[in-house]
Design an enzyme around this catalytic site. Sequence first.
Site, PDB file in Angstrom:
ATOM      1  N   PHE A 127      77.078  -0.321 -34.340  1.00 20.66           N
ATOM      2  CA  PHE A 127      76.619   0.581 -33.278  1.00 20.66           C
ATOM      3  C   PHE A 127      77.413   0.281 -32.016  1.00 20.66           C
ATOM      4  CE2 PHE A 127      74.157   2.047 -29.704  1.00 20.66           C
ATOM      5  CZ  PHE A 127      73.777   3.321 -30.124  1.00 20.66           C
ATOM      6  N   ASP A 212      82.311  -6.282 -29.443  1.00 20.36           N
ATOM      7  CA  ASP A 212      81.268  -5.571 -28.710  1.00 20.36           C
ATOM      8  C   ASP A 212      80.066  -6.505 -28.628  1.00 20.36           C
ATOM      9  OD1 ASP A 212      79.083  -4.095 -27.913  1.00 20.36           O
ATOM     10  OD2 ASP A 212      79.544  -2.346 -29.155  1.00 20.36           O
ATOM     11  N   LYS A 241      74.057  -4.116 -21.339  1.00 23.37           N
ATOM     12  CA  LYS A 241      72.642  -4.494 -21.459  1.00 23.37           C
ATOM     13  C   LYS A 241      72.185  -5.584 -20.474  1.00 23.37           C
ATOM     14  CE  LYS A 241      71.326  -2.397 -25.719  1.00 23.37           C
ATOM     15  NZ  LYS A 241      72.297  -1.996 -26.716  1.00 23.37           N
TER      16      LYS A 241
HETATM   17  C1  LIG Z   1      73.175  -0.785 -26.909  1.00 19.94           C
HETATM   18  C2  LIG Z   1      74.534  -0.978 -27.445  1.00 19.94           C
HETATM   19  C3  LIG Z   1      75.605  -0.154 -27.073  1.00 19.94           C
HETATM   20  C4  LIG Z   1      75.419   1.052 -26.176  1.00 19.94           C
HETATM   21  O1  LIG Z   1      74.999   0.710 -24.911  1.00 19.94           O
HETATM   22  P1  LIG Z   1      74.427   1.845 -23.919  1.00 19.94           P
HETATM   23  O2  LIG Z   1      74.248   1.112 -22.620  1.00 19.94           O
HETATM   24  O3  LIG Z   1      73.162   2.353 -24.506  1.00 19.94           O
HETATM   25  O4  LIG Z   1      75.462   2.902 -23.837  1.00 19.94           O
HETATM   26  C5  LIG Z   1      76.852  -0.458 -27.569  1.00 19.94           C
HETATM   27  N1  LIG Z   1      77.052  -1.484 -28.387  1.00 19.94           N
HETATM   28  C6  LIG Z   1      76.049  -2.297 -28.778  1.00 19.94           C
HETATM   29  C7  LIG Z   1      76.344  -3.445 -29.675  1.00 19.94           C
HETATM   30  C8  LIG Z   1      74.758  -2.065 -28.330  1.00 19.94           C
HETATM   31  O5  LIG Z   1      73.757  -2.844 -28.741  1.00 19.94           O
END
Ligand SMILES: *Cc1c(COP(=O)(O)O)cnc(C)c1O
Length: 386
Positions: A127, A212, A241
């Site tokens: 994700f 990420d 986050k």
């Molecule tokens: C939550 C998340 C995203 C997206 O972040 P947003 O601030 O909602 O755009 C991307 N990568 C990972 C691993 C995430 O957990």
Amino acid sequence: MNHLMNTYSRFQIVLEHGKGTLVWDREGKLYLDFAAGIAVNILGHSHPIVLKALKDQAKKLIHCSNLYWNEPQMKLATILSENSIGGKVFFANSGTEANEAAIKLARKYGRRISPEKYRILSAKDSFHGRTYGSLSATGQEKYQRDFTPLVNGFDYFEFNNIDSLRLKISKEVCAVIVEPIQGESGIQVATKTFLQEVRKLCDEFDALLIFDEVQSGMGRTGKLFAFDHYGVKPDVLTLAKGLGGGIPIGAVIASERADVFEPGDHGSTFGGNPLACSVGIAVMESLLTEGFLERVQELGNSLKKGLQEVKKRYQEKVKDIRGIGLMIGIELNNISAKDFAERCVQNGLLVAVAGNNTIRLLPPLTVKKSQMKEAIQVIRKTLEEF
Ligand SMILES: *Cc1c(COP(=O)(O)O)cnc(C)c1O
């Protein structure tokens, strides 16, 4: 009449205020918050350090645009660079935006070597966000299905399967993007050999390795970044986050080799505004306080131990407990995670769902030991109800 678009399947409560790991709804009902805004409120709700940073900076300068320099932005960049992979930082406002920046950076890196070097590989079940570049990198049909055509040049390999990556990688690949711990798809932890081999393949094919760590970073695993557990460094690191402790901010950090943006290549109106960066500094300084991350490790270990005991007791209902630090997944057996989470909420515990059958526990890193015990009690009680 509700005028909000129907984009979320929400729990039927309206949250009103919070303090530490506790949060109250409009009716005054109290909850233990083990979702923490999905790994965002890492210092808990209304932490004095966050409030002070906000108040002090708001009085001085909230926003000024990137036509000018601002000190909080410069300072936060230095703290992030010095404590991660070195190199330079670009600030955005969210995780998906941090990944968009990383994707553009990778494309430019590749373009400087060859016009064909633009492919980007990511993991199945990953994700990376909801905007088009990040969505194209997100290896899950359910998020992409209704929104094709996606961005060209993306392809997917199997997480924790190096042979699968080896089959896909080539000289045309400019970057491989991976979450060291997949969050949304159910707390899947990369193995050490997998990440080491990914690193080697990226070097062999001159592709950038992007981690990420939007969810797994910011002390969540008991180290500042999850990659610190692996001894494998990425060329590019994306964060969001927890970085703003609740205030929107995202960042991409690029090592010297990957730092290829020039004026005009990328930008953001709000990205790196002094208000968000001031909170980012306060959050980073808190995480770097002596003993803070060690405490997260200890708490994580004891939470996991507690849950392992629950699993033993409810073997037919709990399939697996996995994760590192305070990023823990509870995989359920023949119980819908959504139904389970609803019952947890009714029983006073906020949890996040991941995938179809996994519950995610992502409490504030400041959670008290007694609150963890209470949360485990609620989970036991809820398991009894199924
Ligand atoms: C939550 C998340 C995203 C997206 O972040 P947003 O601030 O909602 O755009 C991307 N990568 C990972 C691993 C995430 O957990």
